[in-house]
Design an enzyme around this catalytic site. Structure first.
Site, PDB file in Angstrom:
ATOM      1  N   CYS A   2       0.848  -1.185   0.000  1.00  0.00           N
ATOM      2  CA  CYS A   2       0.000   0.000   0.000  1.00  0.00           C
ATOM      3  C   CYS A   2       0.888   1.241   0.000  1.00  0.00           C
ATOM      4  O   CYS A   2       1.837   1.336   0.765  1.00  0.00           O
ATOM      5  CB  CYS A   2      -0.958   0.081   1.186  1.00  0.00           C
ATOM      6  SG  CYS A   2      -2.180  -1.230   1.204  1.00  0.00           S
ATOM      7  N   ARG A  27       4.124  -0.379  -4.701  1.00  0.00           N
ATOM      8  CA  ARG A  27       3.781  -0.910  -3.386  1.00  0.00           C
ATOM      9  C   ARG A  27       2.475  -1.701  -3.398  1.00  0.00           C
ATOM     10  O   ARG A  27       2.121  -2.351  -2.407  1.00  0.00           O
ATOM     11  CB  ARG A  27       3.666   0.221  -2.369  1.00  0.00           C
ATOM     12  CG  ARG A  27       4.928   1.024  -2.209  1.00  0.00           C
ATOM     13  CD  ARG A  27       4.744   2.125  -1.209  1.00  0.00           C
ATOM     14  NE  ARG A  27       4.609   1.595   0.122  1.00  0.00           N
ATOM     15  CZ  ARG A  27       5.612   1.347   0.955  1.00  0.00           C
ATOM     16  NH1 ARG A  27       6.843   1.613   0.566  1.00  0.00           N
ATOM     17  NH2 ARG A  27       5.410   0.856   2.133  1.00  0.00           N
ATOM     18  N   TRP A  76      -2.588  -2.760  -1.802  1.00  0.00           N
ATOM     19  CA  TRP A  76      -2.299  -4.187  -1.936  1.00  0.00           C
ATOM     20  C   TRP A  76      -3.247  -4.857  -0.946  1.00  0.00           C
ATOM     21  O   TRP A  76      -3.120  -4.685   0.258  1.00  0.00           O
ATOM     22  CB  TRP A  76      -0.840  -4.463  -1.583  1.00  0.00           C
ATOM     23  CG  TRP A  76      -0.443  -5.888  -1.830  1.00  0.00           C
ATOM     24  CD1 TRP A  76      -0.071  -6.440  -3.025  1.00  0.00           C
ATOM     25  CD2 TRP A  76      -0.369  -6.944  -0.859  1.00  0.00           C
ATOM     26  NE1 TRP A  76       0.218  -7.772  -2.857  1.00  0.00           N
ATOM     27  CE2 TRP A  76       0.047  -8.113  -1.543  1.00  0.00           C
ATOM     28  CE3 TRP A  76      -0.626  -7.026   0.501  1.00  0.00           C
ATOM     29  CZ2 TRP A  76       0.215  -9.322  -0.900  1.00  0.00           C
ATOM     30  CZ3 TRP A  76      -0.458  -8.247   1.142  1.00  0.00           C
ATOM     31  CH2 TRP A  76      -0.038  -9.377   0.437  1.00  0.00           C
ATOM     32  N   ASN A 102      -2.042   1.809   5.607  1.00  0.00           N
ATOM     33  CA  ASN A 102      -1.133   0.756   5.158  1.00  0.00           C
ATOM     34  C   ASN A 102      -0.843  -0.108   6.375  1.00  0.00           C
ATOM     35  O   ASN A 102      -0.507   0.433   7.430  1.00  0.00           O
ATOM     36  CB  ASN A 102       0.158   1.400   4.631  1.00  0.00           C
ATOM     37  CG  ASN A 102       1.258   0.392   4.385  1.00  0.00           C
ATOM     38  OD1 ASN A 102       0.992  -0.773   4.119  1.00  0.00           O
ATOM     39  ND2 ASN A 102       2.493   0.832   4.465  1.00  0.00           N
ATOM     40  N   GLY A 103      -0.969  -1.426   6.234  1.00  0.00           N
ATOM     41  CA  GLY A 103      -0.685  -2.307   7.365  1.00  0.00           C
ATOM     42  C   GLY A 103      -1.883  -3.178   7.687  1.00  0.00           C
ATOM     43  O   GLY A 103      -2.818  -3.294   6.888  1.00  0.00           O
ATOM     44  N   GLU A 485      17.886 -17.665  -6.972  1.00  0.00           N
ATOM     45  CA  GLU A 485      17.460 -16.338  -7.431  1.00  0.00           C
ATOM     46  C   GLU A 485      16.929 -16.414  -8.877  1.00  0.00           C
ATOM     47  O   GLU A 485      15.908 -15.795  -9.209  1.00  0.00           O
ATOM     48  CB  GLU A 485      18.646 -15.359  -7.325  1.00  0.00           C
ATOM     49  CG  GLU A 485      18.535 -14.054  -8.095  1.00  0.00           C
ATOM     50  CD  GLU A 485      17.438 -13.098  -7.597  1.00  0.00           C
ATOM     51  OE1 GLU A 485      16.782 -13.397  -6.600  1.00  0.00           O
ATOM     52  OE2 GLU A 485      17.247 -12.064  -8.256  1.00  0.00           O
ATOM     53  N   LYS A 489      13.091 -15.338  -9.780  1.00  0.00           N
ATOM     54  CA  LYS A 489      12.784 -14.268 -10.727  1.00  0.00           C
ATOM     55  C   LYS A 489      11.873 -14.772 -11.833  1.00  0.00           C
ATOM     56  O   LYS A 489      10.949 -14.090 -12.247  1.00  0.00           O
ATOM     57  CB  LYS A 489      14.099 -13.728 -11.303  1.00  0.00           C
ATOM     58  CG  LYS A 489      14.119 -12.285 -11.542  1.00  0.00           C
ATOM     59  CD  LYS A 489      14.574 -11.388 -10.421  1.00  0.00           C
ATOM     60  CE  LYS A 489      13.987 -11.608  -9.073  1.00  0.00           C
ATOM     61  NZ  LYS A 489      14.609 -10.785  -8.045  1.00  0.00           N
ATOM     62  N   GLU A 492       8.319 -15.358 -10.477  1.00  0.00           N
ATOM     63  CA  GLU A 492       7.717 -14.101 -10.045  1.00  0.00           C
ATOM     64  C   GLU A 492       7.152 -13.285 -11.203  1.00  0.00           C
ATOM     65  O   GLU A 492       6.054 -12.745 -11.104  1.00  0.00           O
ATOM     66  CB  GLU A 492       8.841 -13.315  -9.362  1.00  0.00           C
ATOM     67  CG  GLU A 492       8.422 -12.156  -8.572  1.00  0.00           C
ATOM     68  CD  GLU A 492       9.621 -11.442  -7.954  1.00  0.00           C
ATOM     69  OE1 GLU A 492      10.790 -11.792  -8.243  1.00  0.00           O
ATOM     70  OE2 GLU A 492       9.382 -10.503  -7.191  1.00  0.00           O
ATOM     71  N   HIS A 508      19.646 -36.732  -5.009  1.00  0.00           N
ATOM     72  CA  HIS A 508      18.916 -37.134  -3.799  1.00  0.00           C
ATOM     73  C   HIS A 508      17.411 -36.964  -3.963  1.00  0.00           C
ATOM     74  O   HIS A 508      16.677 -37.005  -2.980  1.00  0.00           O
ATOM     75  CB  HIS A 508      19.432 -36.344  -2.594  1.00  0.00           C
ATOM     76  CG  HIS A 508      20.882 -36.573  -2.319  1.00  0.00           C
ATOM     77  ND1 HIS A 508      21.366 -37.746  -1.802  1.00  0.00           N
ATOM     78  CD2 HIS A 508      21.962 -35.789  -2.561  1.00  0.00           C
ATOM     79  CE1 HIS A 508      22.680 -37.675  -1.701  1.00  0.00           C
ATOM     80  NE2 HIS A 508      23.069 -36.499  -2.164  1.00  0.00           N
ATOM     81  N   LYS A 611       5.935  -4.526  -3.858  1.00  0.00           N
ATOM     82  CA  LYS A 611       7.374  -4.465  -3.642  1.00  0.00           C
ATOM     83  C   LYS A 611       7.751  -4.465  -2.166  1.00  0.00           C
ATOM     84  O   LYS A 611       8.714  -5.096  -1.763  1.00  0.00           O
ATOM     85  CB  LYS A 611       7.943  -3.217  -4.312  1.00  0.00           C
ATOM     86  CG  LYS A 611       9.450  -3.192  -4.244  1.00  0.00           C
ATOM     87  CD  LYS A 611      10.062  -2.508  -5.401  1.00  0.00           C
ATOM     88  CE  LYS A 611      11.555  -2.690  -5.420  1.00  0.00           C
ATOM     89  NZ  LYS A 611      11.950  -4.050  -5.805  1.00  0.00           N
TER      90      LYS A 611
END
Ligand code: F6R
Length: 616
Positions: A2, A27, A76, A102-103, A485, A489, A492, A508, A611
């Site tokens: 947010c 955000r 968000w 926000n939160g 990584e 990526k 995502e 394994h 983000k």
């Protein structure tokens, strides 16, 4: 998570709010909304589900009266789906009060029950509306928004940044924060509030950081900050080091493309000013040698890509400091009663400096007596302020949701910290340190080489792979976190199933996934520097080839030994093993971006993500 912006001053606020939201959209982009107190003294509000553009189009089609006091929000979603009703602002006190948030307010159910019993009604499923109604109730009693905030903030549990304005107090925006970000921008005859400085950097670079559990009131004439009890508190001024253009897309097709192109600079700028005569001397750590005395263990906490930077840096830190170093996902750390104390240095890594999981891990570590050092890319952020020491990465603003340039800057900063500690503790020979510093200083040009010589080839290759359903990534030693990584990526931003494995782990279990045609990226260590490891990885390649895998290697230029076994070779320049990850990750970033672009996806705003993850 947010984005929040507030404005008071002489100018019409709608454009200021919308351009602030555009910079904060990374955000969250489930919905957007603004509210202003109009010239006629009415509270006007518009909000729409979807990206900011939906709101812009709506305002363009049906203009809303403007005013010089306003707040704006990009969401968000947490409580309640991404609908118009759940979008912020939320109104209360007969639609005279507007609130954005926000939160997560953890005790919202109890508060809602209390308010419902008193006869209040709700129009959304959000926790935010509960805070709005509470503020409205308190404002009705006192007629003072700051007093209303004081009464309400103390009753809220969880994490919140709340901004509000009331029709009856034009020229005033009030905010409160606990565990969520809020910074003040100081203008001439105007002032701003934002989730981060991006919200107002095009108007002012003078900023103030607000502490935990504080309330701020901005008017065109000034700023007042108090604690929840009304006591005045000191605020920390800072100057924003980057200008608005640094957070612009410029001529690039996406922020991600721009940010990948900035990876060389992210490394160079993070090193700049921290090397003296071949030794690493970090000015921010000046006078803090005590922090590293008596340390018997280093624990790095981080999430996502930052955690992979941590895993990469662990090898160097241990080698240069001779202190056992572990990495832990921040969200797993504090729920298992970890053994830490004043002999533990807890290093946190966070691009945003606001990731709630990481913040909570840092606070927990401090409460347990550990020493804390934060590696962060964002000035004025919360995590550095909760830490004993800060080392900033100088990657510049990262806007694309998927982290790229911050990742290489985080590894760079960890390496600098390792070299600094090694020197301070006298365990690293100056000539060894100088050789490592020289390697680090050579990295930016080597990344530039990858961008110049390989980018086109990788982009073309990623287009051929656009129909791929699943990709595996393998690496050993420092190549292992790079494999993780690469997989993250790809998942995502291209929504393709991808997994990273330690190459030795394959036999394994995961090798069962390999069937004819399965694409597998392998990060191959240099045969010159890592002979033994190179042979082992080449053997792993044989094992998967024997099962029909399509092998794509990331290998040092001139590595002839691997060529016969590779279907595709992505080249990187020769580097010392510890520095290879900073090069090997670049083709993976380009690949993920190329493939997502080929699929027609928005690489800057992948679905379901934001983000800055400011909820646990
Ligand atoms: C992945 C990504 C995330 C972040 C993670 C931590 O591309 O960007 O995994 O790395 O959410 O964020 P920060 O570094 O802000 O704490």
């Amino acid at each position: 998570m947010c984005g929040i912006v507030g404005y008071v001053g002489p100018r019409p606020s709608q454009d200021i709010l919308l351009s602030g939201l555009a910079r904060l959209e990374y955000r969250g982009y489930d919905s957007a909304g603004i509210a202003v107190v109009s010239a006629d003294g009415d509270l006007e509000m518009r909000k729409r589900a979807g990206k900011l553009q939906v709101l812009r189009d709506d305002l363009a089609a049906h203009a809303m009266p403007d005013g010089t006091t306003g707040i704006g929000h990009t969401r968000w979603a947490t409580h309640g789906g991404p609908t118009d009703a759940n979008a912020h602002p939320h109104l209360a006190d007969d639609d005279r009060l507007a609130v954005i948030h926000n939160g997560i307010i953890e005790n919202f159910s109890e508060l809602k029950a209390e308010l419902t019993a008193e006869g209040f009604t709700f129009r959304s499923e959000t926790d935010t509306e509960v805070a709005a109604v509470l503020l409205g109730r308190e404002f009705a009693a006192s007629g003072d928004l700051v007093a209303a905030f004081r009464a309400v903030a103390r009753r809220l549990e969880g994490a919140f940044t709340l901004l509000a304005m009331h029709r009856d107090q034009p020229g005033l925006v009030v905010g409160a924060r606990r565990n969520s970000p809020l910074v003040i921008g100081l203008g001439e005859g105007e002032n701003f509030l934002g989730s981060d400085v991006a919200a107002f950097v095009e108007h002012t670079r003078n900023a103030l950081a607000i502490g935990q559990d504080e309330i701020v009131a901005i008017t065109p004439a000034g700023v007042e900050v108090t604690d929840f009890d009304g006591n005045a508190v000191e605020v920390e001024p800072f100057e924003v080091v980057w200008d608005a253009s640094a957070a612009e897309k410029g001529g690039w097709s996406s922020f991600m493309a721009k940010e990948v192109s900035e990876e060389p600079d992210a490394v160079a700028n993070t090193v700049r000013g921290r090397v003296q005569g071949g030794a690493v001397v970090i000015p921010e750590l000046d006078g803090l040698d005590d922090l590293f005395a008596g340390i018997t263990r280093i624990l790095i906490v981080a999430c996502g890509t930052a955690a992979y930077a941590a895993q990469t840096g662990k090898y160097a830190l241990e080698q240069w400091t001779r202190i056992p170093t572990d990495v832990e996902l921040a969200h797993e750390f504090r729920y298992r009663d970890p053994v830490i104390g004043d002999d533990t240095l807890v290093v946190s890594i966070s691009q945003s400096g606001e990731t709630m999981d990481t913040l909570m891990a840092v606070k927990y570590a401090r409460e347990r007596g550990a020493k804390t050092l934060s590696i962060c890319n964002t000035q004025g952020a919360t995590i550095p302020r909760e830490s004993d020491a800060i080392v900033y990465t100088h990657a510049g603003p990262e806007v694309a949701v998927a982290s790229t340039k911050a990742f290489v800057a985080q590894i760079t900063a960890l390496y600098l910290v390792g070299l600094h500690i090694g020197r301070v503790r006298g365990v690293l020979a100056p000539e060894v340190a100088a050789a490592q510093v020289a390697e680090l200083e050579a990295v930016p040009d080597k990344i530039r080489w990858v961008l110049e010589h390989e980018q086109q080839h990788i982009e073309q290759f990623s287009r051929w792979m656009a129909d791929t359903q699943s990709v595996l990534f393998l690496g050993r030693h420092v190549g292992y976190p790079i494999a993780l990584e690469g997989a993250l990526k790809l998942k995502e931003i291209s929504y393709i199933h991808a997994e990273g494995f330690a190459a030795g782990e394959l036999k394994h279990g995961p090798i069962a996934l390999v069937e004819p045609g399965q694409p597998v990226f392998v990060i191959v260590p240099s045969p010159r520097h890592s002979g033994e490891l190179h042979k082992k990885v080449v053997s792993n390649i044989q094992e998967i080839r024997a099962r029909g895998a399509r092998v794509i290697v990331i290998a040092e230029e001139g590595d002839a030994a691997v060529l016969p076994f590779a279907d595709e070779v992505l080249r990187i320049p020769l580097a010392d093993p510890l520095f290879e990850p900073l090069l090997a990750v670049v083709p993976l970033h380009i690949f993920a971006m190329g493939l997502a672009t080929a699929k027609g996806l928005d690489v800057d705003k992948p679905r379901n993500l934001a983000k800055s993850v400011t909820v646990e």
